[in-house]
Design a protein around this motif. Sequence first.
Motif, PDB file in Angstrom:
ATOM      1  N   SER A 243      -5.312  12.336  12.248  1.00 18.92           N
ATOM      2  CA  SER A 243      -3.878  12.531  12.505  1.00 18.92           C
ATOM      3  C   SER A 243      -3.376  11.344  13.558  1.00 18.92           C
ATOM      4  O   SER A 243      -4.110  10.584  14.267  1.00 18.92           O
ATOM      5  CB  SER A 243      -3.835  13.684  13.402  1.00 18.92           C
ATOM      6  N   HIS A 272       4.189   9.949   8.399  1.00 18.07           N
ATOM      7  CA  HIS A 272       4.907  10.835   7.407  1.00 18.07           C
ATOM      8  C   HIS A 272       3.835  11.559   6.427  1.00 18.07           C
ATOM      9  O   HIS A 272       3.737  11.604   5.487  1.00 18.07           O
ATOM     10  CB  HIS A 272       5.622  10.277   6.457  1.00 18.07           C
ATOM     11  N   PRO A 273       3.113  12.448   7.318  1.00 20.45           N
ATOM     12  CA  PRO A 273       1.901  13.369   6.642  1.00 20.45           C
ATOM     13  C   PRO A 273       2.559  14.340   5.554  1.00 20.45           C
ATOM     14  O   PRO A 273       3.869  14.972   5.576  1.00 20.45           O
ATOM     15  CB  PRO A 273       1.413  14.220   7.785  1.00 20.45           C
ATOM     16  N   SER A 276       4.591  12.104  -0.630  1.00 17.03           N
ATOM     17  CA  SER A 276       3.966  11.276  -1.776  1.00 17.03           C
ATOM     18  C   SER A 276       5.099  11.179  -2.748  1.00 17.03           C
ATOM     19  O   SER A 276       6.045  11.629  -2.804  1.00 17.03           O
ATOM     20  CB  SER A 276       2.850  12.325  -2.257  1.00 17.03           C
ATOM     21  N   ASP A 324      -0.399   8.874   4.494  1.00 18.68           N
ATOM     22  CA  ASP A 324       0.332   9.421   5.745  1.00 18.68           C
ATOM     23  C   ASP A 324       1.056   8.471   6.791  1.00 18.68           C
ATOM     24  O   ASP A 324       1.547   9.115   7.544  1.00 18.68           O
ATOM     25  CB  ASP A 324      -0.544  10.387   6.255  1.00 18.68           C
TER      26      ASP A 324
END
Lengths: 432, 432
Positions: A243, A272-273, A276, A324
């Motif tokens: 993270s 920006h986890p 996609s 991410d």
Amino acid sequence: MSWTGDPTVLENSTLQERVVERVHSSGATVAFCHKPGYLRKYACFTTNFGSVDDRFRIGGGSEVSLPDGVAHFLEHKMFEGEKEDAFQEFSRLGASANAFTGFNGTSYLFSCTDQFYSCLSHLVRFVQSPHFTPENVEKEKGIIGQEIRMYEDMPGWRVYFNLLEAMYENHPVSKDIAGTEESISGITSPLLDDCWSAFYHPSNMILFAVGDESEEEFFEQADRLLSEKDLGPAPLLEKIATSEELDPAKTEIRQEMHVGRSKLLMGWKDVHPGLSGKEMMHKELLTDLVLECVFGQSGELFEKLQTANLVDDSFGASYMIYGDVGHSAIGGDVAEPDQVRDFILEELPAILAKGICTEDIDRQRRAATGQLLRSFNSLENIAGSYCSARFLGSNPFEVVDLVNKIQSEEVVERLREHIHPDRMVCSIISPA
Amino acid sequence: MTDSAADLISGFETRQVGQSGQLHVRSENRRKTSHLNLTWIADLGPHNARRCLIPACLLRGTQQHPSQRELNRRSEQLWGLSTSSSTHRSGQRHLFSITAEFPDDANLPEGEAVLEDAIDFLWQLIHEPHLVNEVFPSDIVESEILQHRRLIEGAIDNKAAWAQQRCMEEACFDEPWRFHHLGKTDDLEGLDNIEMTRRWRDVVENNPLHVHFSGNLDPEEVFGRLERLFSGNKASKDALAEPCAIRASENPRELTEYAKVQQANLIMALRTMVSRGHHLEEPLMIANGILGGFAHSRLFTQVREKESLCYSIHSNVDNNTGLMTIGSGVDGDAADRARESILEQVEFVKAGKFSDEEFGMTMSAWDSRLRMVQDSPGALADFDLRSRISKRDPSIEALRSRIAGVKREDVVEAMELLHLDMTYLLAPEETN
């Protein structure tokens, strides 16, 4: 073995290109782009294992933590065979072979004019036949050590990785792809075996070819080659993400080197986890457009900087996105890096307040379309764009439509979201 | 390869324009863009720096678009037409170019076209630059002088290229190819806008110009459109100096210089005694391939892979200068071992000990490399231009055929003429 499901066709009417994609029962994604008339043929076998993949577990087992530079080390060692290195056979076939490791993947590739299927066989076979021994792993440390030192003497490389180091507190994207001499000293042949088993299963790989070959024959040959070796079911691979907070780790990094000109890079980080596919591609294109309008050579800021003799044509901006996280990098070779940074910081409030006009956006859209057409002349670029996009879950052929659908309001919104003066990071290389 | 591919690859059709101008055109329908390259030729000498400023000043504005910003906006409007300038050297000649690439009209949305505008844009750049009172604006010239001075000073940032240049300057201290294509900062002293304007007019009128075009158009149609780029050019047949003779090695010399670097750069210059047109020209190309031109070459397999002495290592032969150079990035403490090991490989090839397989692999690698050139308009234009400058047949097929005729004994004969002239080492300061 054979194919799973029907072929998928990715295409775009503006680019007038198409890629046919199939999933092989071994798990591999196999894709082909026909380029009529090209003498050169290019193929790559690419795994979704890059330098950012530093922690993983298999089937819920214990976490494996990797030293920096493993993916790149593995890339070097894959060329070592039991009898000879893989380059020799490519040379016999008149082909030119290479490999590279990036943040998100490792690609093995060749280009040739003749004997394409012999080269393709060799490519698939050598990537699926690792030969790691304690002796050959130790020997490679000397060669990679020299590669690392070469990068340490490259100011353009250092200014970029120092920028990433300043930006990221924890994320492995800030680590040098080749690692350090210290980090690679702990790499062993069993560790390389473990990484190969985890990440080089066909289900984690793409076999892509582009050139003037028959589509039907390519898929027949790919099926035959991928069926030669049964590597069993796909491992239950779980990549463990690190993270990262939005605030930068440091505001700047300075380094002195034996250089004739200082180098400056400034940038901003995105976290920006979970992003996609199409959303990620949209974000990348939108940010590219913002950067080009604000920092590009047709913009007001560049003109002011150039008039003040602070920058030259090496000045530019780019945006990179990696799963991410993502970041912009703005700068170039400059004589007075502090002056350039201060100048830009002084101008930013007015730029953010003014926003970006529709005329600039429309012009950039036309330029982006022309650039895309140019990029589809290059076989390497077609292969690289396809593999990167697929690993990020997006479709490379959607780019043109996405660019054309970008709205003026979202450009301005993105400008004010990304270019945040308080979160700016700076990297400077200056003469020792 | 499909049957059609061979038919699509055509060389340039050439037309003489005036005494020394040549327009080279080829129809190319495999790509989505047109490629246009204009190169003026001069002799390398003490005024290379001044000459480099000519394309740089031209790209700062035209009468119609009188600033770089306006030029860039116009380029973006023209579907991202890319324009760049560059300078190179080829033997004793200085090449300075403007290159443009733009989408073929057939690939643009209906009703859009760019070809005519792109050619007109190029014409304006060369013949109608932004002038004030008939001279380049002084602030533009001063800015370009400053930027070019910084560019020259920044050449040391690329350590491998810097070492190569230093070796060349020392080995060829009184030969014309010792001059760096960017020139020296001394040459910029006293230069003003009036002198730059005079130099621009002189180049456009008196230096031989070559224009290469590849695009999806009928050559006849293109000839008519591009001839105007030559307007005003009356370069004579004797505009360039007579070819300079190549030289034999005298007493081998050594020089070590020190810098704040992590890695040493070792450059060895050997005199070949083989010039353009010599009967051993192609055998020497093969000899260089066996020694260090490819991934299967002996320098790579022995010095790098077997002895782990370096990461980068390569050799290069230039029949314009009669030099072979061998370059390698090595550990400072291992430089002596690397030099010995490199010389062992030179002697190995000289003694004809290379295997039939090494010979065969090099023959096919060269053939493949030459065929691949035909897929890139830029590479093809470069090959064509450099061949013509060297008074060599610009046909790739002809060169392939000459290479195919090379025998093992020819390679040994070529290598026998090779003698070490200079060993240059750029070493880390701490090794001093």
